[in-house]
Write an enzyme that holds these catalytic residues in place. Structure first.
Site, mmCIF file in Angstrom:
data_model
loop_
_atom_site.group_PDB
_atom_site.id
_atom_site.type_symbol
_atom_site.label_atom_id
_atom_site.label_comp_id
_atom_site.label_asym_id
_atom_site.label_seq_id
_atom_site.Cartn_x
_atom_site.Cartn_y
_atom_site.Cartn_z
ATOM 1 N N GLY A 186 16.121 3.938 -8.437
ATOM 2 C CA GLY A 186 16.263 5.279 -7.917
ATOM 3 C C GLY A 186 17.399 6.018 -8.601
ATOM 4 O O GLY A 186 18.252 5.415 -9.265
ATOM 5 N N TYR A 236 25.412 6.537 -17.158
ATOM 6 C CA TYR A 236 25.917 5.892 -18.377
ATOM 7 C C TYR A 236 26.371 4.487 -18.044
ATOM 8 O O TYR A 236 26.966 4.245 -16.984
ATOM 9 C CB TYR A 236 27.095 6.695 -18.944
ATOM 10 C CG TYR A 236 27.908 5.925 -19.964
ATOM 11 C CD1 TYR A 236 27.448 5.780 -21.271
ATOM 12 C CD2 TYR A 236 29.130 5.346 -19.623
ATOM 13 C CE1 TYR A 236 28.182 5.060 -22.209
ATOM 14 C CE2 TYR A 236 29.868 4.633 -20.553
ATOM 15 C CZ TYR A 236 29.395 4.489 -21.841
ATOM 16 O OH TYR A 236 30.121 3.772 -22.771
ATOM 17 N N ILE A 279 25.446 4.009 -7.490
ATOM 18 C CA ILE A 279 24.508 3.088 -6.850
ATOM 19 C C ILE A 279 23.097 3.517 -7.226
ATOM 20 O O ILE A 279 22.737 4.681 -7.091
ATOM 21 C CB ILE A 279 24.659 3.102 -5.317
ATOM 22 C CG1 ILE A 279 26.055 2.630 -4.917
ATOM 23 C CG2 ILE A 279 23.585 2.239 -4.656
ATOM 24 C CD1 ILE A 279 26.332 2.762 -3.423
ATOM 25 N N CYS A 321 24.103 11.572 -12.625
ATOM 26 C CA CYS A 321 23.427 11.571 -11.319
ATOM 27 C C CYS A 321 23.035 12.979 -10.876
ATOM 28 O O CYS A 321 22.879 13.238 -9.677
ATOM 29 C CB CYS A 321 24.284 10.877 -10.263
ATOM 30 S SG CYS A 321 24.700 9.173 -10.687
#
Length: 235
Positions: free
Chosen positions: A83, A88, A158, A188
């Site tokens: 997900g 990086y 995460i 993200c």
């Protein structure tokens, strides 16, 4: 902070704790991780946590947007089933692949992500860093008032996948990576905040120290571990 428990219902089966001592290529790591997760799901292998570093590269999660890859020629780009969006990986960043059987714990993805956040926040506390979670952003964040009243930088990412209730992929904690390497992406998908590391925050710690803190805090949240030899270990 009090760490939320995500312990196994089989406390006599410790989680294998493996640390690779040299950078591991991304595709090789994913193949090893997926094979291990399948064995765990079949009841043929123990749960495992695998700590490693990758050579410099970008990964694109299932929600990655093409426009967030700013310099596609800079490093190899790997499409991945985890997900999240672009991130990086590289030297100085502790990547931890978490292969846990959620059927032995709690088959609840939200609580699992919260447990991963608690684990990271507890690890950062060991070095005097206050990490925080955000409801609208996955990962762990650090307030940077010296850069502005609303400025926050991301110190840990995460990104997980679950198949047959076994997790794989995991977390990435910035210890001392080259932060300029994040400039090739919108990390993200968040452009209004930055990226930081333990060293950037004034905490020059070794990877060994980080690994010990990760293991101690992992056991507080997820239960006992047992050190094993890692795949791709240099002898």
């Amino acid at each position: 902070m009090e760490l939320a428990s995500f312990a196994s219902t089989q406390p006599d089966s410790p989680v294998e704790w493996a640390i690779s001592d040299a950078p591991v290529g991304y595709e090789a790591a994913v193949a090893e991780m997926e094979a291990r997760a399948a064995l765990i799901a079949d009841g043929q292998a123990a749960e495992r946590v695998w700590l490693l570093e990758h050579p410099p590269l970008y990964t694109a999660g299932t929600s990655a947007r093409a426009e967030d890859l700013l310099t596609p020629e800079r490093f190899p780009v790997h499409r991945t089933g985890r997900g999240g969006q672009f991130t990086y990986h590289g030297p100085g960043q502790r990547v931890v692949y978490v292969m846990l059987d959620l059927r032995r714990r709690q088959p609840d993805l939200r609580r699992f992500v919260a447990a991963l956040e608690s684990w990271l926040i507890g690890t950062l506390e060991a070095f005097g860093v206050r990490g925080e979670r955000r409801e609208d952003r996955v990962g762990v964040w650090v307030r940077r008032p010296e850069k502005g009243p609303e400025r926050e930088d991301k110190i840990a990412a995460i990104g997980i996948r679950v198949r047959r209730w076994v997790s794989f992929h995991g977390i990435a904690l910035n210890v001392e990576p080259e932060l300029a390497h994040f400039d090739g992406i919108v990390p993200c998908g968040v452009s209004e905040h930055g990226v930081t590391s333990l060293v950037d925050l004034g905490h020059p710690v070794s990877m060994v120290e980080v690994d010990l803190a990760l293991q101690e805090r992992f056991e507080a949240v997820f239960g006992p571990t047992m050190r094993v030899e890692a795949p791709f270990t240099v002898r």
